[in-house]
Enzyme design. Structure first.
Site, PDB file in Angstrom:
ATOM      1  N   CYS A 159      -6.466  62.851 -16.645  1.00 51.92           N
ATOM      2  CA  CYS A 159      -5.171  62.192 -16.471  1.00 51.92           C
ATOM      3  C   CYS A 159      -4.802  61.438 -17.750  1.00 51.92           C
ATOM      4  O   CYS A 159      -5.531  60.541 -18.193  1.00 51.92           O
ATOM      5  CB  CYS A 159      -5.237  61.221 -15.291  1.00 51.92           C
ATOM      6  SG  CYS A 159      -3.819  60.104 -15.229  1.00 51.92           S
ATOM      7  N   VAL A 194      -4.183  56.325  -9.646  1.00 50.25           N
ATOM      8  CA  VAL A 194      -5.047  56.034 -10.778  1.00 50.25           C
ATOM      9  C   VAL A 194      -4.183  56.132 -12.034  1.00 50.25           C
ATOM     10  O   VAL A 194      -3.210  56.871 -12.029  1.00 50.25           O
ATOM     11  CB  VAL A 194      -6.261  56.992 -10.875  1.00 50.25           C
ATOM     12  CG1 VAL A 194      -7.047  57.025  -9.595  1.00 50.25           C
ATOM     13  CG2 VAL A 194      -5.883  58.377 -11.340  1.00 50.25           C
ATOM     14  N   GLU A 196      -0.544  50.937 -12.932  1.00 49.57           N
ATOM     15  CA  GLU A 196       0.404  51.210 -14.028  1.00 49.57           C
ATOM     16  C   GLU A 196      -0.347  51.090 -15.356  1.00 49.57           C
ATOM     17  O   GLU A 196      -0.725  50.004 -15.780  1.00 49.57           O
ATOM     18  CB  GLU A 196       1.604  50.232 -14.038  1.00 49.57           C
ATOM     19  CG  GLU A 196       2.417  50.218 -12.772  1.00 49.57           C
ATOM     20  CD  GLU A 196       3.176  51.524 -12.505  1.00 49.57           C
ATOM     21  OE1 GLU A 196       3.394  52.297 -13.458  1.00 49.57           O
ATOM     22  OE2 GLU A 196       3.513  51.773 -11.344  1.00 49.57           O
ATOM     23  N   SER A 197      -0.492  52.218 -16.026  1.00 53.75           N
ATOM     24  CA  SER A 197      -1.345  52.254 -17.214  1.00 53.75           C
ATOM     25  C   SER A 197      -0.946  51.209 -18.266  1.00 53.75           C
ATOM     26  O   SER A 197      -1.813  50.541 -18.831  1.00 53.75           O
ATOM     27  CB  SER A 197      -1.336  53.658 -17.830  1.00 53.75           C
ATOM     28  OG  SER A 197      -0.039  54.027 -18.252  1.00 53.75           O
TER      29      SER A 197
END
Lengths: 246, 246
Positions: free
Chosen positions: A30, A70, A86-87
């Site tokens: 991802c 994720v 939230e990256s």
């Protein structure tokens, strides 16, 4: 610990040692989770990685990540063990919480301009996603959209005159766009000669990419192009091979 | 200066005094631009507002906002007069550049949790937008989506036990979600009795809304429900009445 294997439906929530370390719920391929791995490595923060099968999600995932998303970063040392999602929020949190090796410029204006460039990279990721998943046949404009999207970053590197967007070493902007740049080399395999990054048009970005490949955090989570391609094709077939590297 | 009038196609780029003030390119009824006005007021930062007709954009707009977007904040005191876009980036920039009356919690974790709640409010704005623009008939699930989306915020206020999300006075999260809350009172006019905010289910949010209406920055840019409705209906008709207040 999942030891690199992706935990799916019917799995037990892993029993991790009570060592206070951060817990990152992730998926090996991802690109958004990739961002969190890069920043954790850049900050040298120890953490447990728990890999999750996103096709058949484990039932326990919503206990830690209510929306089943994720990357998710669980902070076990705080009451109620909150989880961040939230990256970009995760990465900005890490940058503030662990101030050594700051990844954003100190100047608020420079920082804001970097944030805008992180946002605007969505034009590139959207176009790439169309090529990766839908295939370029269904999205004839996507290839030129990638190049047009990248023009801004080429120009920006030229203006800054530094090897990285952040100067002499990578910063937030470098790491936030890297996951898609690492994957971009699979495009020629998908579309053949129709796509080649113009060496003159993207001279700075090509050098940037070479320099990024020498960076320790980048190396620590690097996947070779052949493996990115293999994973993508498994995903296209409807059976993503999450565990192919473990 | 546009003196509140929205400048459109064929207009001259306004000649503003060389006073070093920030320049905010805005549209009076845009909820994202609204965010920037709230934060500028909360920070008491002087600025020039230039209102723009978004249906027939002025040709000069891309000189200051390359993507033709508003809100856009031009910083004239810096070389090349950079312009910031993206409402949240603009507001976070203002919060960092003008540190008095900080709008985010100092603690990185609390700040990250607030950012996630700002992000997640998109579920509410998306559902509201469907009601506003498409009409509820075409989006039968949208009304309950608004309520489900708001449940998180009701719960959060209850847990925090403070009148505002930020404590005793509004902070970034309060201001970032306010523009849609201010507009939410037009929903009953659009759908009739089918929608009424449940006074028990949303007791805390209803009190929060009352308290927000007493806040000076909120008052400084407030539009009455009847006017929000009038604007919306003009927009639905295809002729947004940008200048109805000026």
């Amino acid at each position: 610990m999942s030891e690199g294997k992706h935990l799916g439906k019917g799995s037990q929530q892993p029993a991790l040692p009570d060592d206070g370390k951060l817990r990152l719920y992730s998926m090996r391929f991802c690109p958004y989770a990739h961002r969190a791995h890069l920043v954790l490595a850049a900050k040298k923060v120890p953490f447990h990685a728990i890999y999750v099968n996103l096709t058949e999600k484990p039932e326990w995932l919503t206990n830690v990540s209510p929306l089943g998303k994720v990357p998710a970063l669980e902070i076990v040392t705080v009451a109620k063990k909150p989880t961040l999602i939230e990256s970009l929020v995760i990465c900005e949190y890490l940058d503030e919480k662990y101030p050594e090796n700051p990844l954003y410029p100190k100047d608020p204006l420079k920082k804001a301009l970097d944030k805008i460039l992180i946002e605007r990279f969505a034009a590139v990721t959207t176009a790439m996603y169309k090529i990766f998943i839908g295939g370029p046949e269904k999205n004839p404009g996507a290839l030129s959209d990638v190049s047009t999207g990248l023009d801004i970053y080429e120009k920006e590197l030229a203006e800054r005159g530094t090897p990285f967007f952040n100067g002499d070493k990578p910063g937030m902007l470098d790491y936030m766009i890297w996951p898609w740049c690492e994957r971009s080399d699979i495009i020629p395999f998908l579309v053949g000669d129709r796509y080649k990054l113009d060496e003159k048009r993207f001279a700075k970005l090509i050098n940037w990419k070479k320099a990024m490949l020498e960076d320790e955090p980048v190396q620590s989570f690097l996947v070779q192009t052949a493996d990115h391609l293999k994973y993508l094709l498994s995903r296209r077939d409807g059976y993503p091979d999450y565990d192919m590297l473990s």
